[in-house]
Design a protein around this motif. Structure first.
Motif, mmCIF file in Angstrom:
data_model
loop_
_atom_site.group_PDB
_atom_site.id
_atom_site.type_symbol
_atom_site.label_atom_id
_atom_site.label_comp_id
_atom_site.label_asym_id
_atom_site.label_seq_id
_atom_site.Cartn_x
_atom_site.Cartn_y
_atom_site.Cartn_z
ATOM 1 N N ASP A 80 0.816 -1.217 0.000
ATOM 2 C CA ASP A 80 0.000 0.000 0.000
ATOM 3 C C ASP A 80 0.846 1.262 0.000
ATOM 4 O O ASP A 80 0.332 2.355 -0.273
ATOM 5 C CB ASP A 80 -0.922 0.029 1.226
ATOM 6 C CG ASP A 80 -1.956 -1.086 1.210
ATOM 7 O OD1 ASP A 80 -2.236 -1.607 0.108
ATOM 8 O OD2 ASP A 80 -2.472 -1.436 2.282
ATOM 9 N N LEU A 81 2.118 1.097 0.292
ATOM 10 C CA LEU A 81 3.011 2.257 0.395
ATOM 11 C C LEU A 81 3.587 2.660 -0.966
ATOM 12 O O LEU A 81 4.277 3.664 -1.067
ATOM 13 C CB LEU A 81 4.160 1.930 1.362
ATOM 14 C CG LEU A 81 4.946 3.095 1.954
ATOM 15 C CD1 LEU A 81 4.098 3.869 2.940
ATOM 16 C CD2 LEU A 81 6.213 2.580 2.640
ATOM 17 N N SER A 120 11.256 -7.329 12.201
ATOM 18 C CA SER A 120 10.983 -8.531 11.405
ATOM 19 C C SER A 120 9.616 -8.379 10.748
ATOM 20 O O SER A 120 8.870 -7.437 11.043
ATOM 21 C CB SER A 120 11.013 -9.789 12.288
ATOM 22 O OG SER A 120 10.032 -9.691 13.320
ATOM 23 N N GLY A 121 9.306 -9.281 9.864
ATOM 24 C CA GLY A 121 7.988 -9.324 9.243
ATOM 25 C C GLY A 121 7.638 -8.055 8.503
ATOM 26 O O GLY A 121 8.457 -7.463 7.790
ATOM 27 N N GLU A 122 6.383 -7.607 8.669
ATOM 28 C CA GLU A 122 5.879 -6.468 7.908
ATOM 29 C C GLU A 122 6.626 -5.176 8.239
ATOM 30 O O GLU A 122 6.851 -4.346 7.358
ATOM 31 C CB GLU A 122 4.387 -6.284 8.197
ATOM 32 C CG GLU A 122 3.511 -7.397 7.618
ATOM 33 C CD GLU A 122 2.058 -7.217 8.002
ATOM 34 O OE1 GLU A 122 1.206 -7.198 7.087
ATOM 35 O OE2 GLU A 122 1.776 -7.091 9.213
ATOM 36 N N TYR A 123 7.022 -5.001 9.497
ATOM 37 C CA TYR A 123 7.739 -3.777 9.863
ATOM 38 C C TYR A 123 9.104 -3.712 9.173
ATOM 39 O O TYR A 123 9.525 -2.642 8.704
ATOM 40 C CB TYR A 123 7.899 -3.683 11.381
ATOM 41 C CG TYR A 123 6.645 -3.256 12.094
ATOM 42 C CD1 TYR A 123 6.185 -1.942 12.006
ATOM 43 C CD2 TYR A 123 5.901 -4.165 12.846
ATOM 44 C CE1 TYR A 123 5.020 -1.541 12.648
ATOM 45 C CE2 TYR A 123 4.737 -3.780 13.494
ATOM 46 C CZ TYR A 123 4.298 -2.463 13.394
ATOM 47 O OH TYR A 123 3.140 -2.076 14.027
ATOM 48 N N GLN A 145 12.364 -1.218 4.915
ATOM 49 C CA GLN A 145 13.180 -1.394 3.707
ATOM 50 C C GLN A 145 12.611 -0.593 2.546
ATOM 51 O O GLN A 145 13.354 0.039 1.778
ATOM 52 C CB GLN A 145 13.272 -2.876 3.349
ATOM 53 C CG GLN A 145 14.159 -3.687 4.296
ATOM 54 C CD GLN A 145 14.148 -5.169 3.959
ATOM 55 O OE1 GLN A 145 13.359 -5.628 3.140
ATOM 56 N NE2 GLN A 145 15.036 -5.920 4.606
ATOM 57 N N ALA A 146 11.285 -0.600 2.428
ATOM 58 C CA ALA A 146 10.629 0.141 1.346
ATOM 59 C C ALA A 146 10.855 1.648 1.502
ATOM 60 O O ALA A 146 11.109 2.356 0.513
ATOM 61 C CB ALA A 146 9.136 -0.171 1.333
ATOM 62 N N ILE A 147 10.794 2.141 2.734
ATOM 63 C CA ILE A 147 11.016 3.572 2.979
ATOM 64 C C ILE A 147 12.468 3.937 2.686
ATOM 65 O O ILE A 147 12.751 4.946 2.028
ATOM 66 C CB ILE A 147 10.634 3.935 4.432
ATOM 67 C CG1 ILE A 147 9.119 3.801 4.622
ATOM 68 C CG2 ILE A 147 11.100 5.351 4.776
ATOM 69 C CD1 ILE A 147 8.655 3.951 6.061
ATOM 70 N N ASN A 148 13.397 3.104 3.146
ATOM 71 C CA ASN A 148 14.819 3.391 2.907
ATOM 72 C C ASN A 148 15.151 3.408 1.410
ATOM 73 O O ASN A 148 15.987 4.200 0.963
ATOM 74 C CB ASN A 148 15.695 2.362 3.619
ATOM 75 C CG ASN A 148 15.730 2.556 5.133
ATOM 76 O OD1 ASN A 148 15.462 3.653 5.635
ATOM 77 N ND2 ASN A 148 16.075 1.507 5.861
ATOM 78 N N ILE A 197 15.124 2.214 10.152
ATOM 79 C CA ILE A 197 15.095 3.451 9.364
ATOM 80 C C ILE A 197 16.479 4.092 9.349
ATOM 81 O O ILE A 197 17.160 4.159 10.368
ATOM 82 C CB ILE A 197 14.063 4.440 9.950
ATOM 83 C CG1 ILE A 197 12.645 4.012 9.603
ATOM 84 C CG2 ILE A 197 14.320 5.870 9.506
ATOM 85 C CD1 ILE A 197 12.262 4.214 8.145
ATOM 86 N N LYS A 198 16.885 4.580 8.189
ATOM 87 C CA LYS A 198 18.137 5.323 8.049
ATOM 88 C C LYS A 198 17.782 6.803 7.919
ATOM 89 O O LYS A 198 17.416 7.282 6.841
ATOM 90 C CB LYS A 198 18.925 4.816 6.842
ATOM 91 C CG LYS A 198 19.357 3.359 7.028
ATOM 92 C CD LYS A 198 20.105 2.817 5.832
ATOM 93 C CE LYS A 198 20.515 1.357 6.070
ATOM 94 N NZ LYS A 198 21.213 0.782 4.901
#
Length: 498
Positions: free
Chosen positions: A116-117, A139-142, A147-150, A178-179
């Motif tokens: 959804d992101l 882990s998991g969805e978080y 990873q998707a945000i980074n 998060i980076k």
């Protein structure tokens, strides 16, 4: 000293403030959001930029929602909130702020799964997903979400702590959180921000005051403390009328070798500029011309393979190691001083000698000061693959041997015999030059000579060493060790004048 708290202690400080200020928890959250936004707006004053605020459903997400509301009030037109709906639970204050945000023109998207992101498009991202208190990797969805945000490669501002970052404790080798470009944290920096591994999570951090009860915070039992300038001002002793060179002690610097006289000169220079009444350099005969030419104020004690320090007690401070060399005669010299029950400042090659002679470590005199960098420390006390464990070993050894261990890094850890760790905040990358450790050793020796206790001498030296480098770095891309040495008396004068 600022008391540095664990995540659990910070939650207690929140609760105490709410109960005793008194203030409602939702109003304390609003204060935190206002403090965050004030700092954010100083950095990001272009209100035309689009901002995506990723909010979990706990209090960190509640902060994010309050931030969204305030950014809109401050002229940001393109704000979008992404609610991370991976949990059925939500905090009461999150629910209140969610209701408030729904009454505004702020756009809102519910993220039920990572896919959804995919439509997230923004100039800036604010991370308010999980907050502090984690003690295991994501882990998991978080993990997939982060990873998707980074991968978006956007400038990220984290609220209080980057999602996935441990506020204290051993940091995992493979950080998967998060980076962030910058973390804006509340009331106190997280303990782990001072550890090198934190660079994986945030490039920089800034602390904002949210009016938690400082008396309560300072009374908490803690292992880590942050040195403040006011501490240094209280420790320094102004010079008095009718004092003389004998008042300020005699320091002996045992340093230098045929090809490393620079280390001896730098240490002696730093000791001299710190204010020791007399400074003697114990150096090879071959270095006498260099010493007399460069530092005519420093006396010489020529050193050869048969050198013994006669009556070491006549010196108020003895520093040994910079550029010394690890030859057998220097090992014997170090051993003889330890067996003479002499507290010393031990650095560089003298530390390497101790690494080969663990029997001497157990004979170190109380209030000796060791100043290792990472590799020297591991030679002394065993290999470590992370900084948290390294500092824990330093705490244990300082307490066991009743010594002070100055574990050098960007933020130097000063480990005391009491088991406490004082973190020095001064210093900068411009100081990443050879000879800086030699200067620090000389400054410590200068303060010990002036009758400062070992712990105080280490604290003063680390702070002033870094402060001198900070001032020089304002105008210089790199800062040399000799520049720092000559800057030291100006820093001391300014601090005493305050």
């Amino acid at each position: 000293m600022q008391t540095l708290l664990t995540s659990a202690q910070m939650r207690s400080a929140d609760q105490f403030t709410i109960a005793n200020k008194p203030i409602a928890s939702i109003d304390l959250m609003e204060k935190a959001a206002r403090a965050f936004v004030q700092t954010f707006l100083r950095d990001e004053f272009d209100t035309n930029k689009s901002v995506a605020i990723c909010c979990g459903k706990g209090n960190n997400g509640g902060d994010g929602l309050a931030i969204a509301h305030l950014l809109i009030a401050n002229g940001y037109e393109n704000i979008k909130v992404y609610i991370i709906n991976f949990s059925k639970k939500q905090s009461d204050d999150f629910a209140i702020n969610l209701q408030r945000i729904e009454e505004t023109r702020c756009k809102k998207t519910i993220i039920n799964q990572v896919s959804d992101l995919k439509n997230l498009k923004a100039d800036l991202i604010i991370d308010a997903i999980l907050g502090s208190g984690l003690n295991k990797p994501l882990s998991g969805e978080y993990e997939q979400l982060v990873q998707a945000i980074n991968k978006l490669n956007k400038k990220v501002y984290a609220v209080d702590v980057p999602t996935g970052f441990f506020a204290e404790g051993k940091l995992p080798k493979d950080y998967n959180g998060i980076k962030a470009y910058k973390t804006i944290c509340f009331q106190r920096p997280k303990i782990n921000f001072f550890f090198p591994e934190s660079a994986m999570a945030t490039e920089k951090y800034e602390v904002v005051d949210i009016d938690l009860d400082e008396t309560f915070i300072q009374k908490q039992e803690a292992d880590f403390y942050l040195v403040e300038e006011s501490d240094i001002e209280k420790m320094l002793k102004p010079r008095k009328l009718f004092s003389h060179k004998g008042t300020y002690g005699h320091a002996l610097i045992i340093a230098g070798n045929t090809n490393t006289m620079g280390a001896a000169l730098l240490s002696s220079m730093a000791c001299l500029h710190t204010g020791a009444g007399l400074t003697t350099a114990c150096i090879p005969q071959s270095g006498l011309i260099a010493l007399n030419t460069t530092l005519p104020e420093v006396m010489a004690l020529p050193r050869d393979e048969y050198t013994r320090i006669e009556n070491p007690k006549k010196y108020q401070a003895i520093a040994i190691g910079p550029g010394l060399g690890a030859e057998a005669e220097n090992e014997k010299l170090l051993e003889s001083l330890i067996m003479a029950n002499q507290a010393m400042i031990i650095d560089a090659d003298a530390l390497n000698i101790l690494g080969e002679r663990p029997d001497l470590i157990d004979k170190l005199v109380a209030n000796s000061i060791l100043t290792p960098h990472m590799k020297e420390f591991d030679r002394l006390f065993g290999e470590h693959d992370n900084w948290w464990d390294r500092v824990q070993t330093a705490i244990k050894q300082a307490r066991k041997q009743k010594i002070v261990i100055v574990l050098k890094n960007q933020y130097t850890f000063i480990c005391l015999p009491t088991g406490k760790v004082l973190i020095n905040p001064t210093g900068n990358p411009a100081m990443a030059q050879g000879g800086m450790g030699d200067i620090l050793t000389g400054i410590i020796a200068g303060f010990v000579a002036q009758q400062h206790a070992a712990a105080d001498a280490a604290i003063l030296a680390c702070y002033i060493h870094g402060k001198a480098g900070d001032h020089l770095a304002h105008e210089n891309f790199v800062v040399t060790a000799s520049q720092v040495a000559t800057r030291v008396p100006k820093e001391i004068k300014a601090l005493i004048s305050n």
